[in-house]
Design a protein around this motif. Structure first.
Motif, short mmCIF file in Angstrom:
data_model
loop_
_atom_site.label_atom_id
_atom_site.label_comp_id
_atom_site.label_asym_id
_atom_site.label_seq_id
_atom_site.Cartn_x
_atom_site.Cartn_y
_atom_site.Cartn_z
N HIS A 66 -8.10 -50.70 -28.46
CA HIS A 66 -7.98 -51.43 -29.91
C HIS A 66 -9.09 -51.05 -30.63
N ASN A 105 -11.04 -48.03 -38.06
CA ASN A 105 -10.15 -46.98 -37.91
C ASN A 105 -9.84 -46.23 -38.98
N PRO A 115 -10.55 -52.12 -34.51
CA PRO A 115 -10.24 -52.96 -35.63
C PRO A 115 -9.99 -51.98 -36.90
N GLY A 116 -9.09 -52.34 -37.75
CA GLY A 116 -8.73 -51.49 -38.94
C GLY A 116 -9.75 -51.21 -39.66
N THR A 161 -5.41 -47.64 -31.16
CA THR A 161 -4.72 -48.39 -32.18
C THR A 161 -5.38 -49.48 -32.98
N ASP A 162 -5.07 -49.80 -34.16
CA ASP A 162 -5.41 -50.89 -34.86
C ASP A 162 -4.68 -52.15 -34.95
N ASP A 180 -6.02 -45.75 -41.05
CA ASP A 180 -6.27 -46.17 -42.51
C ASP A 180 -5.84 -45.26 -43.55
#
Length: 82
Positions: A64, A70, A66-67, A23-24, A74
């Motif tokens: 985790h 990911n 980072p967005g 997950t982000d 996105d």
């Protein structure tokens, strides 16, 4: 979002596995790692998930990402906005 997409039934063949959730969201990552939340609805879902995982020896591991790294999440997020 987790509560609305949580399956109520697991495949009976799923046993003795580690399930990796990427997950982000740092909030989601922490909640999955500790099974703690302020949301009564999420707490009920966590209890349901934990009970099913314990009976089938399923371990949930949250990571985790980072967005900006990911790409899949996105792309899904951008598609929903259109």
């Amino acid at each position: 979002m987790l509560a609305s997409r949580t399956p109520t039934k697991l495949n009976p063949k799923l046993r003795n596995i580690a399930l990796r959730v990427e997950t982000d969201s740092m909030v989601c990552n922490q909640a999955l790692g500790t099974y703690k939340t302020r949301s009564p609805l999420l707490l009920l879902k966590f209890k349901e998930i934990a009970t099913k995982c314990l009976t089938k020896n399923i371990q949930i591991v949250s990571k985790h990402i980072p967005g900006e790294l990911n790409d899949i999440a996105d792309a899904i997020s951008r598609a929903r906005r259109q």
